[in-house]
Write an enzyme that holds these catalytic residues in place. Structure first.
Site, short mmCIF file in Angstrom:
data_model
loop_
_atom_site.label_atom_id
_atom_site.label_comp_id
_atom_site.label_asym_id
_atom_site.label_seq_id
_atom_site.Cartn_x
_atom_site.Cartn_y
_atom_site.Cartn_z
N CYS A 1 9.57 -5.85 -3.00
CA CYS A 1 8.46 -6.73 -3.32
C CYS A 1 8.80 -7.74 -4.40
O CYS A 1 8.14 -8.74 -4.55
CB CYS A 1 7.26 -5.91 -3.77
SG CYS A 1 7.06 -4.43 -2.79
N THR B 1 -11.04 2.97 14.54
CA THR B 1 -10.38 3.80 15.54
C THR B 1 -8.99 4.18 15.07
O THR B 1 -8.23 3.34 14.59
CB THR B 1 -10.29 3.04 16.88
OG1 THR B 1 -11.62 2.74 17.29
CG2 THR B 1 -9.60 3.87 17.95
N GLY C 1 1.06 3.31 2.38
CA GLY C 1 1.06 3.66 0.96
C GLY C 1 0.16 2.75 0.15
O GLY C 1 -0.56 3.21 -0.75
N THR C 2 0.20 1.46 0.44
CA THR C 2 -0.61 0.51 -0.32
C THR C 2 -2.10 0.83 -0.16
O THR C 2 -2.86 0.84 -1.13
CB THR C 2 -0.31 -0.92 0.15
OG1 THR C 2 1.08 -1.18 -0.05
CG2 THR C 2 -1.13 -1.94 -0.62
N SER D 1 3.53 7.41 2.59
CA SER D 1 3.71 6.33 3.56
C SER D 1 4.77 6.69 4.59
O SER D 1 5.90 7.06 4.22
CB SER D 1 4.13 5.05 2.83
OG SER D 1 4.57 4.08 3.74
C1 LIG Z 1 6.74 1.40 -0.37
C2 LIG Z 1 5.89 1.89 -1.49
C3 LIG Z 1 4.50 1.72 -1.48
C4 LIG Z 1 3.80 0.95 -0.39
O1 LIG Z 1 3.78 1.62 0.84
P1 LIG Z 1 3.51 0.77 2.18
O2 LIG Z 1 3.34 1.82 3.23
O3 LIG Z 1 4.72 -0.08 2.39
O4 LIG Z 1 2.26 0.00 1.97
C5 LIG Z 1 3.76 2.25 -2.52
N1 LIG Z 1 4.35 2.90 -3.51
C6 LIG Z 1 5.68 3.10 -3.58
C7 LIG Z 1 6.27 3.86 -4.71
C8 LIG Z 1 6.50 2.58 -2.57
O5 LIG Z 1 7.82 2.76 -2.64
#
Ligand SMILES: *Cc1c(COP(=O)(O)O)cnc(C)c1O
Length: 391
Positions: free
Chosen positions: A333, A245, A79-80, A207
């Site tokens: 976080c 990859t 997600g990040t 994610s």
């Molecule tokens: C967990 C989260 C992310 C980050 O995703 P990762 O895969 O852990 O990097 C981004 N946005 C929201 C809203 C999240 O809950």
């Protein structure tokens, strides 16, 4: 309930918004791609056919879950990364058209810290306020638009208090002004139906580990015709837009996981919604001076977020931990920091309440018995902490 070390202490996992276990069916789908089917998808011999076919199948699974075409899905490492790519990629692709971005004040740090970085690079960012339930007002979005605005990014559902934003309306406003609309849908996948076309979404982040897929996997939906600069340069993977990859087992797991959680969203909402309501109502009835944060209706079906003034949230987590209950103060976080979370501050929670908050997020692996156990334990623990005057 899983039994942990002591036979008397069960394990009740109520932190699904932080992460989820990889589902056994998902692990099973992934396993051959660590061993037998290890071929590099870019290689031309037959060994690699299975890897290539598996990536194509997973792309189809993600596209089906979002209502888009396969070629609009790009795999990332989470997600990040998807959020970074959407914002930085759009900012640099359209820097000649304007340097203004609109977002909300309650986004995940993957968005907020990227925006802060872009501010150091010459972009201007508007951080929209939210109401006491955590809602962005689409009227505020429209009012913030300037001739320089090239991107609007508002999350689909908040990771702390669970509020679901009016994404469709915000997307329509963006399109009326020829502005690209991104949404961080990391928390929403599996909990509500998503159709990127009907919801006017140009870019969407997701994610894997938030919906029973593997960690370090994710995707960015990029609507046809949207130009985005590349974040990672290298080989020709993902049509050259995201080099490196491919994480073939991870991509297979992401596809299997999203297909699994979107197969029966109605059934999921009934089951998990009933558990969440039982939990939230039970807490409201049994614990005096408890405050339910977030929106009463427009919220993730698995989210219950409370403040219990008069105690320290970290002490509460530790006591719950000793009873086998895993929960969180807010976002994973922000734990460890003294400050109250930016989300609680934005919805106007008083600091004394903010430091005594508890986020419980359910999954379809939770049971009624587990909720009953929490409703037995939590009132005692809170009473004890309040008596101790820990705060
Ligand atoms: C967990 C989260 C992310 C980050 O995703 P990762 O895969 O852990 O990097 C981004 N946005 C929201 C809203 C999240 O809950």
């Amino acid at each position: 309930m899983n039994q942990s070390h002591s036979p008397d202490v069960p394990t009740v996992y109520l932190d699904h918004s932080a992460t989820t276990p990889t589902h056994p069916d998902v692990v099973r789908a992934m396993l051959p791609f660590f061993t037998k089917n290890f071929g590099n998808p870019s290689s031309l011999y037959r060994l690699s056919d299975a890897s290539r076919a598996a990536i194509a199948a997973a792309r189809g699974q993600v596209a089906a879950a979002l209502g888009c075409s396969d070629h609009e899905i790009f795999f990332t490492a989470g997600g990040t990364e998807s959020d970074n790519w959407a914002l930085k990629g759009m900012a640099s692709a359209r820097h000649q058209d304007g340097n203004h971005i609109i977002t909300s004040s309650i986004e995940h740090h993957a968005i907020l810290h990227t925006c802060e970085y872009l501010e150091t690079q010459g972009w201007t960012v508007t951080y929209l306020p939210v109401d006491q339930h955590g809602l962005v007002d689409p009227g505020d979005v429209e009012a913030a638009i300037t001739p320089e605005t090239t991107l609007i990014s508002v999350m689909m559902a908040n990771n702390e208090v669970g509020t679901i934003q009016p994404v469709r309306e915000i997307g329509a406003i963006a399109h009326d002004h020829d502005i690209c609309f991104h949404t961080d849908a990391v928390q929403a996948i599996g909990h509500m139906p998503i159709d990127v076309k009907a919801m006017n979404i140009d870019l969407l982040s997701l994610s894997g580990h938030k919906f029973f897929g593997p960690k370090g996997t994710g995707a960015l939906y990029i609507r046809d015709g949207i130009r985005l600069d590349n974040l990672i340069h290298g080989g020709g993977q993902e049509k050259g837009h995201r080099a490196g990859t491919e994480n073939v087992p991870g991509i297979v797991g992401l596809g299997a996981a999203i297909e699994r959680v979107t197969a029966d969203i109605t059934g999921h909402r009934q089951k998990v919604g009933a558990l969440r309501d039982m939990l939230a109502q039970g807490i409201a009835e049994r614990i005096p001076d408890s405050h339910y944060n977030g929106h009463p209706e427009e919220r993730l079906v698995n989210n219950a977020h409370f403040s219990f003034p008069g105690l320290d949230g970290e002490a509460l987590l530790l006591l719950l931990n000793s009873k086998g209950i895993y929960a969180s103060i807010g976002s994973a976080c922000s734990s460890g920091s003294e400050d109250m979370s930016h989300v609680l501050r934005a919805i106007g929670v008083p600091p004394a309440h903010g430091r005594s908050s508890l986020r419980l997020t359910l999954g379809d692996d939770n049971t009624k018995e587990e909720v009953k156990y929490v409703l037995d334990v939590l009132p005692q623990v809170i009473e004890r902490l309040r008596e101790m005057g820990s705060f």
